[in-house]
Design an enzyme around this catalytic site. Sequence first.
Site, PDB file in Angstrom:
ATOM      1  N   SER A  62      11.467   3.874   5.198  1.00 29.58           N
ATOM      2  CA  SER A  62      10.629   3.408   6.301  1.00 29.58           C
ATOM      3  C   SER A  62       9.155   3.665   5.968  1.00 29.58           C
ATOM      4  O   SER A  62       8.837   4.351   4.997  1.00 29.58           O
ATOM      5  CB  SER A  62      11.027   4.114   7.602  1.00 29.58           C
ATOM      6  OG  SER A  62      10.838   5.512   7.493  1.00 29.58           O
ATOM      7  N   TYR A  63       8.287   3.123   6.795  1.00 29.92           N
ATOM      8  CA  TYR A  63       6.841   3.240   6.563  1.00 29.92           C
ATOM      9  C   TYR A  63       6.449   4.706   6.388  1.00 29.92           C
ATOM     10  O   TYR A  63       6.688   5.526   7.277  1.00 29.92           O
ATOM     11  CB  TYR A  63       6.082   2.617   7.734  1.00 29.92           C
ATOM     12  CG  TYR A  63       4.587   2.598   7.551  1.00 29.92           C
ATOM     13  CD1 TYR A  63       3.997   1.717   6.645  1.00 29.92           C
ATOM     14  CD2 TYR A  63       3.766   3.456   8.269  1.00 29.92           C
ATOM     15  CE1 TYR A  63       2.620   1.687   6.468  1.00 29.92           C
ATOM     16  CE2 TYR A  63       2.391   3.438   8.099  1.00 29.92           C
ATOM     17  CZ  TYR A  63       1.831   2.558   7.200  1.00 29.92           C
ATOM     18  OH  TYR A  63       0.457   2.531   7.017  1.00 29.92           O
ATOM     19  N   PRO A  64       5.864   5.052   5.229  1.00 28.61           N
ATOM     20  CA  PRO A  64       5.654   6.475   4.926  1.00 28.61           C
ATOM     21  C   PRO A  64       4.431   7.132   5.563  1.00 28.61           C
ATOM     22  O   PRO A  64       4.406   8.351   5.698  1.00 28.61           O
ATOM     23  CB  PRO A  64       5.515   6.487   3.403  1.00 28.61           C
ATOM     24  CG  PRO A  64       5.003   5.130   3.053  1.00 28.61           C
ATOM     25  CD  PRO A  64       5.578   4.194   4.083  1.00 28.61           C
ATOM     26  N   ARG A  65       3.452   6.381   5.955  1.00 34.66           N
ATOM     27  CA  ARG A  65       2.222   7.006   6.464  1.00 34.66           C
ATOM     28  C   ARG A  65       2.385   7.330   7.949  1.00 34.66           C
ATOM     29  O   ARG A  65       1.837   6.665   8.817  1.00 34.66           O
ATOM     30  CB  ARG A  65       1.027   6.099   6.232  1.00 34.66           C
ATOM     31  CG  ARG A  65       0.712   5.905   4.765  1.00 34.66           C
ATOM     32  CD  ARG A  65      -0.374   4.862   4.562  1.00 34.66           C
ATOM     33  NE  ARG A  65      -0.556   4.554   3.171  1.00 34.66           N
ATOM     34  CZ  ARG A  65      -1.532   5.032   2.412  1.00 34.66           C
ATOM     35  NH1 ARG A  65      -2.430   5.857   2.932  1.00 34.66           N
ATOM     36  NH2 ARG A  65      -1.625   4.679   1.152  1.00 34.66           N
TER      37      ARG A  65
END
Length: 188
Positions: A62-65
Site C-alpha cells: 500500500s501507499y508507503p508515505r
Amino acid sequence: IKSSQGKIAIVSQVQKEKKSFPSPQLFSLTELQKVANRRYGFSAKKTLSLAQSLYEKHKCLSYPRTDARVLGTKSFGQVQKLINVFKKDSPEHFKYFDDKKVSLKNRQVFNDEKLTDHHALIPLKNTSLNGDESKVFDLVLKRFVAAFSKNFEYEETKVVIKVEKENFKARGQKIVCLGWRHLSGGDK
C-alpha cells in the site's frame, strides 16, 4: 557467594505472575524505517525508496508515505481477502493467528478516529522479489499477520532464597504462548 557455600538454603518467597503483551500495530513509514534500520542497517531514505518501489513497480504494498498505524473500517473486506491469500501463500506465518482479532471491534487495527490521509502499510499481494525489496516486503507481511496473531504470554517467577542472614533473588520466565513474537524476529 563463597560464605554461603555448603549452608542450608531456604526458599522464603515464590511469586508467579502471568504477563501478556498484545500484538503490535501495523507499520507506519517511520516505524518501518526504524525496524529496517535495526534489523538490516537500512537508512530511512533506503527503506522509503524500497517501499516506494514495492508500491509503484510491484504494486504489492500500500501507499508507503503514511504516518498512520491503523486501517479504516472500510478496509475490513480487503483485509479478510488478503488474509485468505496469505494463509495459502505463507502458511508458516499463521501458526499463532487468532481469527477473533479479525474484527471491527479490534480498534488497534481498525480505527477510523486514528486514521490520517493514508492508512497503515499493508501487503497487497505476493510477488517474486529479491534482495532488499524482499526484506522490506517480508517485514510488512509479518507485521500484518502479527497484528492478527495471539498475544505473547509468559509466566514470570520471582524467588527469594535465604541462606543464614543473606537473601538471594532469582527471576525466570517461561513462555506460555509465543504468539505474534514468532514473527517479530526480536523486534517489539
